[in-house]
Design a protein around this motif. Structure first.
Motif, PDB file in Angstrom:
ATOM      1  N   ASP A  93       5.758  -5.510 -19.823  1.00  0.00           N
ATOM      2  CA  ASP A  93       5.477  -6.682 -20.671  1.00  0.00           C
ATOM      3  C   ASP A  93       6.752  -7.498 -20.830  1.00  0.00           C
ATOM      4  O   ASP A  93       7.557  -7.242 -21.719  1.00  0.00           O
ATOM      5  N   ASP A  94       6.902  -8.489 -19.959  1.00  0.00           N
ATOM      6  CA  ASP A  94       8.155  -9.261 -20.009  1.00  0.00           C
ATOM      7  C   ASP A  94       8.162 -10.297 -21.134  1.00  0.00           C
ATOM      8  O   ASP A  94       9.188 -10.926 -21.395  1.00  0.00           O
ATOM      9  N   SER A  95       7.037 -10.477 -21.842  1.00  0.00           N
ATOM     10  CA  SER A  95       7.044 -11.405 -22.978  1.00  0.00           C
ATOM     11  C   SER A  95       7.905 -10.874 -24.126  1.00  0.00           C
ATOM     12  O   SER A  95       8.318 -11.622 -24.995  1.00  0.00           O
ATOM     13  N   LYS A  96       8.154  -9.564 -24.114  1.00  0.00           N
ATOM     14  CA  LYS A  96       8.987  -8.955 -25.160  1.00  0.00           C
ATOM     15  C   LYS A  96      10.414  -8.670 -24.677  1.00  0.00           C
ATOM     16  O   LYS A  96      11.201  -8.056 -25.383  1.00  0.00           O
ATOM     17  N   LEU A  97      10.728  -9.120 -23.465  1.00  0.00           N
ATOM     18  CA  LEU A  97      12.057  -8.883 -22.897  1.00  0.00           C
ATOM     19  C   LEU A  97      13.024  -9.925 -23.456  1.00  0.00           C
ATOM     20  O   LEU A  97      12.871 -11.120 -23.224  1.00  0.00           O
ATOM     21  N   GLN A  98      14.025  -9.477 -24.187  1.00  0.00           N
ATOM     22  CA  GLN A  98      14.947 -10.382 -24.875  1.00  0.00           C
ATOM     23  C   GLN A  98      16.293 -10.479 -24.149  1.00  0.00           C
ATOM     24  O   GLN A  98      16.624  -9.617 -23.333  1.00  0.00           O
ATOM     25  N   PRO A  99      17.083 -11.533 -24.435  1.00  0.00           N
ATOM     26  CA  PRO A  99      18.332 -11.775 -23.696  1.00  0.00           C
ATOM     27  C   PRO A  99      19.281 -10.576 -23.631  1.00  0.00           C
ATOM     28  O   PRO A  99      19.875 -10.317 -22.580  1.00  0.00           O
ATOM     29  N   LEU A 100      19.434  -9.840 -24.726  1.00  0.00           N
ATOM     30  CA  LEU A 100      20.350  -8.694 -24.708  1.00  0.00           C
ATOM     31  C   LEU A 100      19.873  -7.636 -23.724  1.00  0.00           C
ATOM     32  O   LEU A 100      20.682  -7.061 -22.978  1.00  0.00           O
ATOM     33  N   ALA A 101      18.564  -7.379 -23.692  1.00  0.00           N
ATOM     34  CA  ALA A 101      18.016  -6.398 -22.753  1.00  0.00           C
ATOM     35  C   ALA A 101      18.244  -6.846 -21.311  1.00  0.00           C
ATOM     36  O   ALA A 101      18.632  -6.045 -20.446  1.00  0.00           O
ATOM     37  N   VAL A 102      18.007  -8.137 -21.047  1.00  0.00           N
ATOM     38  CA  VAL A 102      18.229  -8.667 -19.696  1.00  0.00           C
ATOM     39  C   VAL A 102      19.703  -8.540 -19.312  1.00  0.00           C
ATOM     40  O   VAL A 102      20.044  -8.141 -18.193  1.00  0.00           O
ATOM     41  N   ALA A 103      20.602  -8.849 -20.245  1.00  0.00           N
ATOM     42  CA  ALA A 103      22.040  -8.740 -19.979  1.00  0.00           C
ATOM     43  C   ALA A 103      22.428  -7.300 -19.647  1.00  0.00           C
ATOM     44  O   ALA A 103      23.232  -7.046 -18.740  1.00  0.00           O
ATOM     45  N   LYS A 104      21.832  -6.339 -20.351  1.00  0.00           N
ATOM     46  CA  LYS A 104      22.128  -4.927 -20.076  1.00  0.00           C
ATOM     47  C   LYS A 104      21.600  -4.514 -18.698  1.00  0.00           C
ATOM     48  O   LYS A 104      22.267  -3.757 -17.971  1.00  0.00           O
ATOM     49  N   LEU A 105      20.412  -5.003 -18.339  1.00  0.00           N
ATOM     50  CA  LEU A 105      19.863  -4.699 -17.002  1.00  0.00           C
ATOM     51  C   LEU A 105      20.748  -5.313 -15.915  1.00  0.00           C
ATOM     52  O   LEU A 105      21.040  -4.665 -14.902  1.00  0.00           O
ATOM     53  N   LEU A 106      21.186  -6.547 -16.135  1.00  0.00           N
ATOM     54  CA  LEU A 106      22.048  -7.206 -15.145  1.00  0.00           C
ATOM     55  C   LEU A 106      23.410  -6.534 -15.054  1.00  0.00           C
ATOM     56  O   LEU A 106      24.008  -6.472 -13.968  1.00  0.00           O
ATOM     57  N   LYS A 107      23.902  -6.012 -16.167  1.00  0.00           N
ATOM     58  CA  LYS A 107      25.166  -5.258 -16.145  1.00  0.00           C
ATOM     59  C   LYS A 107      25.027  -4.041 -15.228  1.00  0.00           C
ATOM     60  O   LYS A 107      25.905  -3.754 -14.402  1.00  0.00           O
ATOM     61  N   ALA A 108      23.898  -3.323 -15.366  1.00  0.00           N
ATOM     62  CA  ALA A 108      23.668  -2.141 -14.525  1.00  0.00           C
ATOM     63  C   ALA A 108      23.563  -2.536 -13.051  1.00  0.00           C
ATOM     64  O   ALA A 108      24.098  -1.844 -12.169  1.00  0.00           O
ATOM     65  N   ILE A 109      22.886  -3.655 -12.769  1.00  0.00           N
ATOM     66  CA  ILE A 109      22.778  -4.151 -11.389  1.00  0.00           C
ATOM     67  C   ILE A 109      24.164  -4.513 -10.851  1.00  0.00           C
ATOM     68  O   ILE A 109      24.520  -4.197  -9.708  1.00  0.00           O
ATOM     69  N   ALA A 110      24.974  -5.176 -11.681  1.00  0.00           N
ATOM     70  CA  ALA A 110      26.321  -5.587 -11.262  1.00  0.00           C
ATOM     71  C   ALA A 110      27.186  -4.372 -10.944  1.00  0.00           C
ATOM     72  O   ALA A 110      27.977  -4.392  -9.989  1.00  0.00           O
TER      73      ALA A 110
END
Length: 254
Positions: A93-110
């Motif tokens: 459910d990406d409607s509940k995906l907030q900026p901090l969560a996205v930033a943490k996911l992108l940190k892991a990808i980086a």
């Protein structure tokens, strides 16, 4: 450049900019059963990465999207525009995906991909948060250049012209760096039919928050969503005195 450049470009699937957004009947969210497309600021980010690759052919572009299964359509668009590979972090459910969560996911990808540059839109047109890039820079402890209107990449440096209240500011940063794109950075290209066909064969890797060991639980709760009040019609006045009277006694702005 002496070494190949790696660029990660996060892209978000959002309600298309041409759609008139409406609140759903339960007033818990907007109606999402409408046309979606890539966030326009992220299109600019993909375009800028492709232009860098055109100047520096050894560059590798990795598109990333965090969202539902339909986010793969957005990734295929990025691949058709010129990205080399894509990573889809699937979220139910990406409607509940907030900026901090996205930033943490992108940190892991980086941390997995070891990019030299991460280019992303300054904000998404659905929530207009303008937070993910800055949060990601903080989590990675990387320098950041936000609201970029011009980007130049050299051997170990990024030179970014950014828009500020007083005009333009040019900053120089060592790599790795986070760059967020403004509207005036470029005009994104349309994906050609041959490139759309080629995109279907490009590598798209699936991942998940669990694999990346990231907690994406929302920190904020939306209590209610309401449409803004309808604008009232104007009124004609016969004289300046009438206007002043209405401004003072009806509008109460004087």
């Amino acid at each position: 450049m002496s070494k190949a450049l790696r660029i990660v470009v996060p892209v978000k699937r959002v309600i298309d900019y041409a759609v008139k957004v409406r609140v759903n009947p339960s007033k818990t969210d907007v109606d999402r059963n409408v046309k979606h497309s890539m966030n326009p600021f992220d299109e600019i980010a993909v375009e800028e990465a492709v232009r860098i690759k055109e100047r520096l052919p050894s560059t590798e572009i990795i598109a990333v999207s965090c969202g539902s299964a339909k986010s793969q359509e957005t990734l295929r668009t990025a691949l058709a525009m010129g990205a080399d590979t894509a990573i889809h972090v699937e979220v139910a459910d990406d409607s509940k995906l907030q900026p901090l969560a996205v930033a943490k996911l992108l940190k892991a990808i980086a941390e997995e991909q070891k990019p030299d540059v991460i280019i992303l839109g300054k904000q998404a047109i659905d929530d207009d948060s303008n937070q993910t890039g800055q949060m990601l820079a903080g989590l990675l402890n990387w320098p950041q250049a936000t609201f970029a209107s011009k980007v130049e990449i050299s051997d170990t440096l990024a030179k970014v012209t950014r828009e500020v209240d007083g005009g333009l500011e040019t900053i120089s940063s060592k790599l790795p760096v986070i760059i967020t794109t403004d509207l005036r950075l470029n005009e994104p290209r349309y994906a050609s039919l041959p490139n759309i066909m080629k995109a279907k064969k490009k590598k798209l890797t699936k991942s998940s928050p669990e694999q990346l060991k990231v907690d994406i639980a929302p920190r904020l709760e939306t209590l209610k969503v309401e449409e803004p009040p309808k604008r009232q019609g104007g009124k004609k006045v016969e004289s300046v005195d009438d206007l002043i009277d209405k401004l003072k006694n009806e509008a109460k702005v004087l």
